[in-house]
Write a protein that holds these residues in place. Structure first.
Motif, PDB file in Angstrom:
ATOM      1  N   GLY A  53       1.205  14.550  -0.040  1.00 26.51           N
ATOM      2  CA  GLY A  53       0.914  13.176   0.330  1.00 26.51           C
ATOM      3  C   GLY A  53      -0.518  12.990   0.749  1.00 26.51           C
ATOM      4  O   GLY A  53      -1.307  13.936   0.833  1.00 26.51           O
ATOM      5  N   VAL A  54      -0.835  11.742   1.019  1.00 25.48           N
ATOM      6  CA  VAL A  54      -2.158  11.375   1.510  1.00 25.48           C
ATOM      7  C   VAL A  54      -1.960  10.278   2.553  1.00 25.48           C
ATOM      8  O   VAL A  54      -1.112   9.397   2.398  1.00 25.48           O
ATOM      9  N   ARG A  55      -2.690  10.385   3.646  1.00 25.64           N
ATOM     10  CA  ARG A  55      -2.608   9.366   4.685  1.00 25.64           C
ATOM     11  C   ARG A  55      -4.006   9.071   5.215  1.00 25.64           C
ATOM     12  O   ARG A  55      -4.904   9.908   5.129  1.00 25.64           O
ATOM     13  N   GLY A  56      -4.137   7.877   5.744  1.00 25.60           N
ATOM     14  CA  GLY A  56      -5.444   7.490   6.260  1.00 25.60           C
ATOM     15  C   GLY A  56      -5.344   6.279   7.161  1.00 25.60           C
ATOM     16  O   GLY A  56      -4.251   5.782   7.461  1.00 25.60           O
ATOM     17  N   ARG A  57      -6.498   5.801   7.595  1.00 28.93           N
ATOM     18  CA  ARG A  57      -6.532   4.643   8.485  1.00 28.93           C
ATOM     19  C   ARG A  57      -7.772   3.814   8.196  1.00 28.93           C
ATOM     20  O   ARG A  57      -8.800   4.327   7.745  1.00 28.93           O
ATOM     21  N   PHE A  58      -7.638   2.514   8.457  1.00 24.58           N
ATOM     22  CA  PHE A  58      -8.771   1.606   8.317  1.00 24.58           C
ATOM     23  C   PHE A  58      -8.435   0.333   9.095  1.00 24.58           C
ATOM     24  O   PHE A  58      -7.319   0.176   9.604  1.00 24.58           O
ATOM     25  N   ARG A  59      -9.378  -0.583   9.165  1.00 28.27           N
ATOM     26  CA  ARG A  59      -9.155  -1.841   9.866  1.00 28.27           C
ATOM     27  C   ARG A  59      -9.539  -3.002   8.972  1.00 28.27           C
ATOM     28  O   ARG A  59     -10.460  -2.914   8.157  1.00 28.27           O
ATOM     29  N   THR A  60      -8.766  -4.085   9.112  1.00 30.18           N
ATOM     30  CA  THR A  60      -9.121  -5.352   8.473  1.00 30.18           C
ATOM     31  C   THR A  60      -9.261  -6.379   9.596  1.00 30.18           C
ATOM     32  O   THR A  60      -8.273  -6.945  10.054  1.00 30.18           O
ATOM     33  N   GLY A  61     -10.482  -6.541  10.070  1.00 30.92           N
ATOM     34  CA  GLY A  61     -10.702  -7.417  11.214  1.00 30.92           C
ATOM     35  C   GLY A  61     -10.029  -6.845  12.445  1.00 30.92           C
ATOM     36  O   GLY A  61     -10.207  -5.664  12.779  1.00 30.92           O
ATOM     37  N   PRO A  62      -9.204  -7.636  13.135  1.00 27.78           N
ATOM     38  CA  PRO A  62      -8.560  -7.150  14.370  1.00 27.78           C
ATOM     39  C   PRO A  62      -7.306  -6.304  14.113  1.00 27.78           C
ATOM     40  O   PRO A  62      -6.690  -5.833  15.065  1.00 27.78           O
ATOM     41  N   VAL A  63      -6.938  -6.135  12.864  1.00 25.31           N
ATOM     42  CA  VAL A  63      -5.691  -5.435  12.529  1.00 25.31           C
ATOM     43  C   VAL A  63      -6.004  -4.016  12.066  1.00 25.31           C
ATOM     44  O   VAL A  63      -6.812  -3.804  11.163  1.00 25.31           O
ATOM     45  N   GLY A  64      -5.360  -3.049  12.712  1.00 28.55           N
ATOM     46  CA  GLY A  64      -5.508  -1.665  12.284  1.00 28.55           C
ATOM     47  C   GLY A  64      -4.408  -1.266  11.317  1.00 28.55           C
ATOM     48  O   GLY A  64      -3.312  -1.841  11.317  1.00 28.55           O
ATOM     49  N   HIS A  65      -4.721  -0.309  10.467  1.00 32.76           N
ATOM     50  CA  HIS A  65      -3.746   0.176   9.487  1.00 32.76           C
ATOM     51  C   HIS A  65      -3.722   1.703   9.522  1.00 32.76           C
ATOM     52  O   HIS A  65      -4.767   2.355   9.516  1.00 32.76           O
ATOM     53  N   GLU A  66      -2.523   2.283   9.555  1.00 31.72           N
ATOM     54  CA  GLU A  66      -2.321   3.709   9.328  1.00 31.72           C
ATOM     55  C   GLU A  66      -1.327   3.823   8.176  1.00 31.72           C
ATOM     56  O   GLU A  66      -0.144   3.537   8.325  1.00 31.72           O
ATOM     57  N   TRP A  67      -1.836   4.223   7.023  1.00 33.13           N
ATOM     58  CA  TRP A  67      -1.026   4.194   5.808  1.00 33.13           C
ATOM     59  C   TRP A  67      -0.723   5.617   5.325  1.00 33.13           C
ATOM     60  O   TRP A  67      -1.402   6.586   5.667  1.00 33.13           O
ATOM     61  N   VAL A  68       0.321   5.711   4.503  1.00 33.41           N
ATOM     62  CA  VAL A  68       0.709   7.002   3.949  1.00 33.41           C
ATOM     63  C   VAL A  68       1.386   6.787   2.593  1.00 33.41           C
ATOM     64  O   VAL A  68       2.111   5.815   2.398  1.00 33.41           O
ATOM     65  N   VAL A  69       1.091   7.678   1.681  1.00 36.72           N
ATOM     66  CA  VAL A  69       1.796   7.763   0.401  1.00 36.72           C
ATOM     67  C   VAL A  69       2.284   9.204   0.288  1.00 36.72           C
ATOM     68  O   VAL A  69       1.484  10.146   0.412  1.00 36.72           O
ATOM     69  N   ALA A  70       3.591   9.386   0.079  1.00 33.59           N
ATOM     70  CA  ALA A  70       4.155  10.733   0.122  1.00 33.59           C
ATOM     71  C   ALA A  70       5.200  10.916  -0.962  1.00 33.59           C
ATOM     72  O   ALA A  70       5.843   9.950  -1.406  1.00 33.59           O
TER      73      ALA A  70
END
Length: 199
Positions: A53-70
């Motif tokens: 899998g691959v996972r990561g994080r980023f932000r879109t303005g005030p919203v944070g994201h922690e995503w994963v594809v597995a």
């Protein structure tokens, strides 16, 4: 803090089994009269499993994201063989067993595959692919997770001696998942979630 992480794992198991048993059948419960018959079996299991899998994080303005594809995968293959002296039982007694040397297999013994070369009788394959994202709001006080998983279950059985496929069960499903956590205070959070899966 941005970043992407790749991960993976693989495992396997190989096992062998051999048994020589005496199947007991009680014919008179009062006296303990019974018969037994020799039953031998051999078995070999091959298990392979892995995930990546691959996972990561980023932000879109005030919203944070922690995503994963597995993705994950599992396979079990079982080889079996047996021989059974079903038609030539030996007399014994449940309360007073009769000792005897191990009998040879008779010409009319029931057999399946060769004891010295067991063959494939069952194969199970499981696979899964998932994608998810945990969104953070309100300075990370509210976390909302959204995701979906696609699963496939494939089970096949094969006949003794011929190896012909006798049955197969295949099922697939795309399953949703949603969850939320809200931090009311530093030591207190409330949460709710909903998830489905293929079983």
């Amino acid at each position: 803090n941005l970043g992407v992480t790749l991960y993976g794992a693989y495992g396997l198991r190989r096992s062998d089994e051999a048994n020589s048993l005496a199947n007991l059948t009680v014919t008179d419960g009062a006296t303990g009269a019974a018969t037994n018959s020799r039953f031998d079996n051999t078995r070999e299991d091959r298990v392979d499993t892995g995930e990546a899998g691959v996972r990561g994080r980023f932000r879109t303005g005030p919203v944070g994201h922690e995503w994963v594809v597995a993705a994950s995968w599992f396979q079990l293959e079982t080889d079996n063989a047996f021989a059974w002296n079903f038609f030539t039982p030996q007399a014994t007694n449940l309360y007073n067993p009769v000792l005897s040397s191990q009998p040879a297999f008779s010409a009319n013994a029931l057999r399946g595959n060769g004891l010295d070369a067991p063959a494939l009788t069952t194969r199970t394959r499981l696979s899964s692919t998932a994608i998810g994202d945990t969104l953070s709001f309100l300075d990370d006080r509210l976390l909302v997770t959204l995701g979906v998983r696609y699963q496939k279950l494939d089970i096949a059985n094969f006949a003794y001696d011929t190896g012909a496929q006798t049955s197969r069960y295949v099922e697939t499903r795309a399953s949703p998942m949603v969850g939320a956590v809200y931090r009311v205070a530093k030591p207190l959070s409330v949460y709710a979630n909903y998830i489905e899966g293929l079983t």
